[in-house]
Design a protein around this motif. Structure first.
Motif, PDB file in Angstrom:
ATOM      1  N   UNK A 204       0.831  -1.219   0.000  1.00 50.95           N
ATOM      2  CA  UNK A 204       0.000   0.000   0.000  1.00 50.95           C
ATOM      3  C   UNK A 204       0.854   1.252   0.000  1.00 50.95           C
ATOM      4  N   UNK A 205       0.511   2.216  -0.851  1.00 50.71           N
ATOM      5  CA  UNK A 205       1.289   3.453  -0.875  1.00 50.71           C
ATOM      6  C   UNK A 205       0.850   4.349   0.272  1.00 50.71           C
ATOM      7  N   UNK A 206       1.742   5.226   0.695  1.00 48.91           N
ATOM      8  CA  UNK A 206       1.490   6.053   1.870  1.00 48.91           C
ATOM      9  C   UNK A 206       0.582   7.230   1.545  1.00 48.91           C
ATOM     10  N   UNK A 506      -9.540   8.443   5.314  1.00 47.30           N
ATOM     11  CA  UNK A 506      -8.798   8.015   4.124  1.00 47.30           C
ATOM     12  C   UNK A 506      -7.287   8.205   4.242  1.00 47.30           C
ATOM     13  N   UNK A 507      -6.814   8.875   5.286  1.00 49.68           N
ATOM     14  CA  UNK A 507      -5.376   9.099   5.400  1.00 49.68           C
ATOM     15  C   UNK A 507      -4.685   7.799   5.817  1.00 49.68           C
ATOM     16  N   UNK A 508      -3.638   7.432   5.086  1.00 47.69           N
ATOM     17  CA  UNK A 508      -3.013   6.121   5.281  1.00 47.69           C
ATOM     18  C   UNK A 508      -2.353   5.956   6.644  1.00 47.69           C
ATOM     19  N   UNK A 509      -1.929   7.057   7.271  1.00 47.87           N
ATOM     20  CA  UNK A 509      -1.278   6.958   8.579  1.00 47.87           C
ATOM     21  C   UNK A 509      -2.213   7.350   9.727  1.00 47.87           C
ATOM     22  N   UNK A 510      -3.516   7.343   9.455  1.00 49.39           N
ATOM     23  CA  UNK A 510      -4.489   7.592  10.516  1.00 49.39           C
ATOM     24  C   UNK A 510      -4.969   6.250  11.056  1.00 49.39           C
ATOM     25  N   UNK A 511      -4.503   5.911  12.234  1.00 47.11           N
ATOM     26  CA  UNK A 511      -4.832   4.622  12.836  1.00 47.11           C
ATOM     27  C   UNK A 511      -5.862   4.738  13.956  1.00 47.11           C
TER      28      UNK A 511
END
Length: 587
Positions: A204-206, A506-511
């Motif tokens: 998965x891209x960041x 939708x943000x990839x680094x939002x956990x």
């Protein structure tokens, strides 16, 4: 925990050296594993009252190894202190406490960061240390002025809006990738198409550009001119392009696992430096590109070394073994400034340091519990203990000039926090796990400990799990399965909208798994709004939602301290970029 257990690896090393119970060969081997060369080790030992000995080798490779796979889990009970890495604003001015430096241009620039890269693939990187390396190997479409952060031409020399949903760009003439391919419209459009995917191969891209600018398609006008169409207006498009690399299609179109792995280790771009060598946990070497379109750089070689121990980085600077070091702590500023070769460059940056909250895990499904965490952060004590009084508690994740000026930081009110926990039905039997990194941000492990202690003081039992950054960024973050609380820092794109995006689903680094329909709807409206006043109003409303619902505990926007050699003209940037061409006279 005993005194011995609380010592750092460097302190253990020096203690064993001074006791005389460990042979010199073993000591030097352990020193090298910590990123300490033989001369550096001798200087440290002398400072502690020991004798470096006449048989110390004249030179040794400076690197960082150590137990990168180690982790520890502790329950905080005693007192502890804390610090972090924070951010900057577009208006921020850098202030050098040791002077602006000289005018000498080094033949070789050695940069010591706290951590090594995990990948150098532009779409898979997830940290500023990786970006700093990519900044040399690749050209960004646009760039920022190092002092004002104003957007300037990069590999793109001209850009304009054709209509609300169409942008036109013109590339510079004569640029080539390191493999000889031309930098042209085909390469630019390929780079956008690649960044619009969800994955590169199976990875998965960041930062998928569709989630940020609603990318639709690219259109070639001629060899150097191309147009990008979006499905909605994209006011932040130029901001995005300051951290977006152009790549050669012939190298990056193959998405087989072997090729993806190779490109992550041996990148090919069009930047001022070509990739030469990467020895993991020791160094990355880049050599000047003689055919660079702006002219060959005067600094012939740039070496990035990952050195986790600040003491080792500091001694390297003072011994002339490093030109720039990161994450200097405030207590070392005077020592470095008074040294013969070193000085400190200080800047208020844009990085937000925060603790993310897994809003899908009880009891954090209740916003009162999340608010309680915010009320129990004693940042004033943290700042005094670890930061020499530098910095302020953050009220919002957005930097000036786009922050909601009406918001004030959550006050330190442990009684209010306890009352909120009681209302939410949380008792003292609850145990929660918190993830914290070591070696990436300014005093990150210590700050994690202090925050966990504050939450223990209001009745929560926090099991703190500290991981070396190589594991934190290389394994934990990519897994997406972080514990209920996690310590992290995100750099600022300085657009307001992109900073708010950090808590978007939708943000990839939002956990955080935070879901707020009002927030999502308003953010979608912001993305399609061009008028500056309307955009600021929407950003204010979005920040208010975040403030009330608390998917994060924002800690501070970091004040950064860098060490630099006195005879070199270089100043710290608010965006944390370390770029050889920023050295005075480098090009």
């Amino acid at each position: 925990m005993s005194d011995k257990q609380e010592r750092t690896p460097v302190q253990h090393l020096l203690s064993d050296a001074l006791s005389g119970t460990v042979d010199r060969r073993t000591l030097l081997r352990r020193a090298a594993a910590l990123g300490i060369s033989a001369p550096m080790f001798g200087a440290l030992l002398a400072a502690c009252g020991g004798d470096s000995g006449s048989d110390t080798p004249a030179a040794a490779t400076t690197g960082s190894g150590g137990d990168s796979g180690s982790s520890s889990t502790t329950t905080t009970g005693g007192s502890s202190s804390t610090a972090t890495t924070g951010g900057a604003t577009p208006e921020a001015t850098s202030a050098s406490s040791g002077g602006a430096g000289g005018t000498e241009v080094p033949e070789k620039l050695v940069v010591m960061q706290g951590v090594d890269a995990n990948t150098l693939d532009p779409l898979l990187r997830n940290s500023t240390p990786e970006f700093n390396i990519n900044l040399h190997v690749f050209d960004m479409f646009l760039k920022r002025d190092p002092k004002t952060l104003e957007i300037k031409p990069g590999i793109v020399e001209k850009w304009q809006n054709i209509d609300d949903n169409t942008w036109e760009f013109t590339l510079v003439k004569g640029a080539k990738f390191h493999n000889g391919d031309p930098v042209d419209s085909d390469a630019a459009i390929f780079s956008f198409d690649r960044a619009n995917k969800k994955t590169v191969g199976d990875k998965p891209i960041v930062n998928n550009i569709d989630t940020q600018i609603h990318y639709d398609s690219g259109e070639k006008v001629d060899d150097l001119t191309f147009r990008i169409k979006t499905t909605e207006p994209a006011a932040i498009f130029p901001d995005l392009l300051t951290t977006f690399e152009i790549v050669p299609p012939s190298v990056y179109k193959d998405e087989s696992p072997d090729t993806i792995a190779a490109n992550g280790k041996k990148p090919i771009g069009s930047g001022p430096y070509t990739f030469t060598e990467w020895v993991k946990d020791d160094h990355i070497t880049l050599d000047a590109n003689p055919d660079y379109w702006q002219g060959a750089p005067k600094i012939k070689q740039v070496i990035f070394r990952p050195v986790p121990e600040l003491s080792a980085r500091t001694v390297a600077l003072q011994n002339g073994e490093a030109n720039i070091i990161v994450n200097v702590t405030p207590d070392l500023v005077d020592q470095i400034d008074k040294s013969d070769k070193g000085r400190v460059s200080k800047v208020t940056g844009g990085r937000i340091i925060f603790v993310g909250i897994r809003c899908d895990k009880p009891p954090f499904t209740d916003k009162r519990v999340r608010q309680a965490l915010n009320y129990s952060v004693d940042f004033d004590s943290i700042s005094k203990a670890l930061l020499a009084g530098n910095g302020e508690r953050a009220a919002t994740i957005v930097n000036p000039p786009h922050q909601n000026k009406a918001l004030k930081p959550y006050p330190y009110d442990p009684e209010k926090a306890k009352a909120l926990l009681k209302e939410a039905g949380v008792d003292s039997s609850l145990e929660i796990t918190m993830d914290g990194p070591s070696g990436r941000y300014l005093k990150d492990a210590e700050m994690s400990q202090a925050l966990a202690q504050g939450w223990q003081d209001i009745g929560l039992k926090v099991n703190l799990k500290v991981l070396e950054w190589s594991l934190y960024a290389g394994t934990l973050i990519p897994s997406g399965d972080l514990d209920p609380l996690f310590f992290l820092g995100l750099g600022s794109p300085f657009s307001g909208q992109q900073e708010i995006f950090y808590v978007h689903p939708d943000y990839s680094l939002n956990f955080t798994r935070w879901q707020n329909d009002d927030f999502v709807a308003k953010y979608a409206k912001l993305g399609g709004t061009i008028d500056p006043e309307q955009r600021q109003q929407l950003m204010d409303e979005l920040q208010q939602i975040i403030y009330d619902d608390c998917p994060w505990v924002p800690i501070w926007h970091q004040v950064d301290f860098y060490g630099a050699t006195k005879d070199m003209g270089w100043e710290a940037r608010a965006d944390e970029n370390i770029f050889a061409l920023d050295v005075a006279g480098a090009i």
